[in-house]
Design a protein around this motif. Structure first.
Motif, mmCIF file in Angstrom:
data_model
loop_
_atom_site.group_PDB
_atom_site.id
_atom_site.type_symbol
_atom_site.label_atom_id
_atom_site.label_comp_id
_atom_site.label_asym_id
_atom_site.label_seq_id
_atom_site.Cartn_x
_atom_site.Cartn_y
_atom_site.Cartn_z
ATOM 1 N N PHE A 1 5.267 -63.860 -39.553
ATOM 2 C CA PHE A 1 4.348 -64.634 -38.845
ATOM 3 C C PHE A 1 3.397 -65.285 -39.720
ATOM 4 O O PHE A 1 2.600 -66.653 -39.491
ATOM 5 N N VAL B 1 1.693 -58.848 -25.485
ATOM 6 C CA VAL B 1 -0.209 -59.222 -24.945
ATOM 7 C C VAL B 1 -0.631 -60.396 -26.048
ATOM 8 O O VAL B 1 -0.998 -60.500 -26.213
ATOM 9 N N ARG B 2 0.840 -61.285 -25.607
ATOM 10 C CA ARG B 2 1.102 -62.533 -26.080
ATOM 11 C C ARG B 2 -0.337 -63.467 -25.531
ATOM 12 O O ARG B 2 -0.560 -63.971 -26.036
ATOM 13 N N ALA C 1 0.345 -54.749 -29.666
ATOM 14 C CA ALA C 1 1.046 -55.962 -30.589
ATOM 15 C C ALA C 1 2.551 -55.596 -30.725
ATOM 16 O O ALA C 1 2.665 -54.194 -31.069
ATOM 17 N N GLU C 2 4.141 -55.792 -29.842
ATOM 18 C CA GLU C 2 5.225 -56.055 -30.776
ATOM 19 C C GLU C 2 5.294 -55.599 -31.989
ATOM 20 O O GLU C 2 6.179 -54.957 -32.400
ATOM 21 N N CYS C 3 4.553 -56.837 -32.785
ATOM 22 C CA CYS C 3 4.553 -56.745 -34.632
ATOM 23 C C CYS C 3 3.546 -55.318 -34.727
ATOM 24 O O CYS C 3 4.359 -55.738 -36.545
ATOM 25 N N CYS D 1 -2.782 -61.892 -27.742
ATOM 26 C CA CYS D 1 -2.905 -63.586 -29.214
ATOM 27 C C CYS D 1 -3.658 -64.340 -28.636
ATOM 28 O O CYS D 1 -3.796 -64.484 -30.172
ATOM 29 N N ILE E 1 10.245 -61.709 -31.866
ATOM 30 C CA ILE E 1 9.263 -60.721 -31.656
ATOM 31 C C ILE E 1 8.805 -60.629 -30.752
ATOM 32 O O ILE E 1 7.920 -59.870 -29.605
ATOM 33 N N CYS E 2 7.676 -62.119 -30.778
ATOM 34 C CA CYS E 2 6.711 -62.491 -30.121
ATOM 35 C C CYS E 2 6.899 -62.311 -28.735
ATOM 36 O O CYS E 2 7.032 -62.241 -27.199
ATOM 37 N N ILE F 1 2.155 -67.850 -36.763
ATOM 38 C CA ILE F 1 3.381 -68.193 -35.489
ATOM 39 C C ILE F 1 2.219 -66.785 -34.896
ATOM 40 O O ILE F 1 2.154 -65.430 -35.270
ATOM 41 N N LEU F 2 1.395 -67.262 -34.071
ATOM 42 C CA LEU F 2 0.150 -66.602 -32.637
ATOM 43 C C LEU F 2 0.470 -66.069 -31.700
ATOM 44 O O LEU F 2 1.343 -67.690 -31.572
ATOM 45 N N GLY F 3 0.905 -64.967 -30.480
ATOM 46 C CA GLY F 3 1.397 -65.907 -29.100
ATOM 47 C C GLY F 3 2.583 -66.524 -28.948
ATOM 48 O O GLY F 3 2.346 -67.356 -27.787
ATOM 49 N N GLY F 4 3.195 -66.266 -30.013
ATOM 50 C CA GLY F 4 4.836 -67.130 -30.034
ATOM 51 C C GLY F 4 4.769 -68.603 -30.340
ATOM 52 O O GLY F 4 5.964 -68.871 -30.463
ATOM 53 N N CYS G 1 6.630 -59.856 -26.399
ATOM 54 C CA CYS G 1 5.044 -58.737 -26.658
ATOM 55 C C CYS G 1 4.436 -58.670 -25.513
ATOM 56 O O CYS G 1 4.649 -59.535 -24.432
ATOM 57 N N TRP H 1 -5.996 -54.629 -27.631
ATOM 58 C CA TRP H 1 -5.161 -55.012 -27.491
ATOM 59 C C TRP H 1 -3.520 -55.267 -28.167
ATOM 60 O O TRP H 1 -2.475 -54.740 -28.345
HETATM 61 S S1 SF4 Z 1 1.521 -62.925 -29.422
HETATM 62 FE FE1 SF4 Z 1 0.890 -62.266 -30.857
HETATM 63 S S2 SF4 Z 1 0.784 -59.819 -31.125
HETATM 64 FE FE2 SF4 Z 1 2.312 -60.530 -30.125
HETATM 65 S S3 SF4 Z 1 3.964 -59.772 -31.336
HETATM 66 FE FE3 SF4 Z 1 3.151 -62.225 -31.456
HETATM 67 S S4 SF4 Z 1 2.138 -62.788 -32.879
HETATM 68 FE FE4 SF4 Z 1 2.100 -60.086 -32.894
#
Ligand code: SF4
Length: 72
Positions: free
Chosen positions: A17, A39-40, A7-9, A43, A33-34, A56-59, A37, A3
Protein backbone atom coordinates in the motif's frame (compact mmCIF):
# COMPACT_ATOMS: atom_id res chain seq x y z
CA UNK A 1 -15.07 -1.08 16.93
CA UNK A 2 -13.57 1.01 14.17
CA UNK A 3 -14.00 0.82 10.41
CA UNK A 4 -10.37 -0.34 10.37
CA UNK A 5 -11.44 -3.58 12.01
CA UNK A 6 -13.29 -4.41 8.78
CA UNK A 7 -10.47 -3.44 6.45
CA UNK A 8 -9.68 -6.01 3.79
CA UNK A 9 -6.00 -5.11 4.11
CA UNK A 10 -5.73 -6.19 7.74
CA UNK A 11 -2.73 -8.48 7.92
CA UNK A 12 -1.63 -7.68 4.37
CA UNK A 13 1.89 -6.54 3.59
CA UNK A 14 1.94 -2.79 4.30
CA UNK A 15 4.54 -2.29 1.57
CA UNK A 16 1.90 -3.12 -1.01
CA UNK A 17 0.00 0.00 0.00
CA UNK A 18 3.07 2.23 0.14
CA UNK A 19 5.00 1.10 -2.93
CA UNK A 20 8.12 2.83 -4.10
CA UNK A 21 7.94 4.66 -7.43
CA UNK A 22 7.86 2.14 -10.24
CA UNK A 23 6.61 -0.76 -8.14
CA UNK A 24 3.49 -1.13 -10.22
CA UNK A 25 3.05 -4.79 -9.30
CA UNK A 26 2.69 -3.93 -5.63
CA UNK A 27 0.31 -1.09 -6.40
CA UNK A 28 -1.83 -3.39 -8.53
CA UNK A 29 -1.98 -5.95 -5.71
CA UNK A 30 -3.04 -3.24 -3.26
CA UNK A 31 -5.78 -1.98 -5.57
CA UNK A 32 -7.05 -5.52 -6.03
CA UNK A 33 -7.38 -5.88 -2.25
CA UNK A 34 -9.14 -2.53 -1.98
CA UNK A 35 -11.68 -3.49 -4.63
CA UNK A 36 -13.27 -6.03 -2.30
CA UNK A 37 -12.99 -3.89 0.83
CA UNK A 38 -16.23 -3.08 2.64
CA UNK A 39 -14.87 0.09 4.21
CA UNK A 40 -13.40 1.64 1.11
CA UNK A 41 -15.41 4.85 1.46
CA UNK A 42 -14.38 5.31 5.09
CA UNK A 43 -10.77 4.71 4.13
CA UNK A 44 -11.00 7.22 1.32
CA UNK A 45 -12.48 9.86 3.62
CA UNK A 46 -9.71 9.22 6.15
CA UNK A 47 -7.06 9.60 3.44
CA UNK A 48 -8.53 12.99 2.55
CA UNK A 49 -8.74 14.03 6.21
CA UNK A 50 -5.02 13.44 6.76
CA UNK A 51 -4.06 14.55 3.25
CA UNK A 52 -2.10 11.36 2.70
CA UNK A 53 0.22 11.81 -0.28
CA UNK A 54 1.86 8.39 -0.38
CA UNK A 55 -0.43 5.46 0.18
CA UNK A 56 -2.88 3.52 -1.92
CA UNK A 57 -5.94 4.16 0.18
CA UNK A 58 -9.54 3.65 -0.74
CA UNK A 59 -8.29 1.93 -3.85
CA UNK A 60 -6.64 5.05 -5.26
CA UNK A 61 -3.14 6.47 -5.40
CA UNK A 62 -2.56 9.90 -3.92
CA UNK A 63 -2.48 11.35 -7.41
CA UNK A 64 -5.81 9.78 -8.28
CA UNK A 65 -7.34 11.03 -5.01
CA UNK A 66 -6.11 14.55 -5.68
CA UNK A 67 -7.62 14.38 -9.16
CA UNK A 68 -10.94 13.12 -7.79
CA UNK A 69 -11.01 15.87 -5.19
CA UNK A 70 -10.38 18.56 -7.79
CA UNK A 71 -13.05 17.10 -10.07
CA UNK A 72 -15.75 17.12 -7.36
S1 SF4 B 1 -9.81 0.52 0.99
FE1 SF4 B 1 -8.45 1.14 2.65
S2 SF4 B 1 -9.01 -0.17 4.35
FE2 SF4 B 1 -9.80 -1.11 2.50
S3 SF4 B 1 -8.23 -2.52 1.78
FE3 SF4 B 1 -7.88 -0.58 0.76
S4 SF4 B 1 -6.40 0.49 2.04
FE4 SF4 B 1 -7.29 -1.17 3.28
Amino acid sequence: MSWRDHAECRGADRELFYPNPGEKGKADQARAICRSCKVRQECLEWAYSVNDQYGILGGFTAGQRNHLRQAS
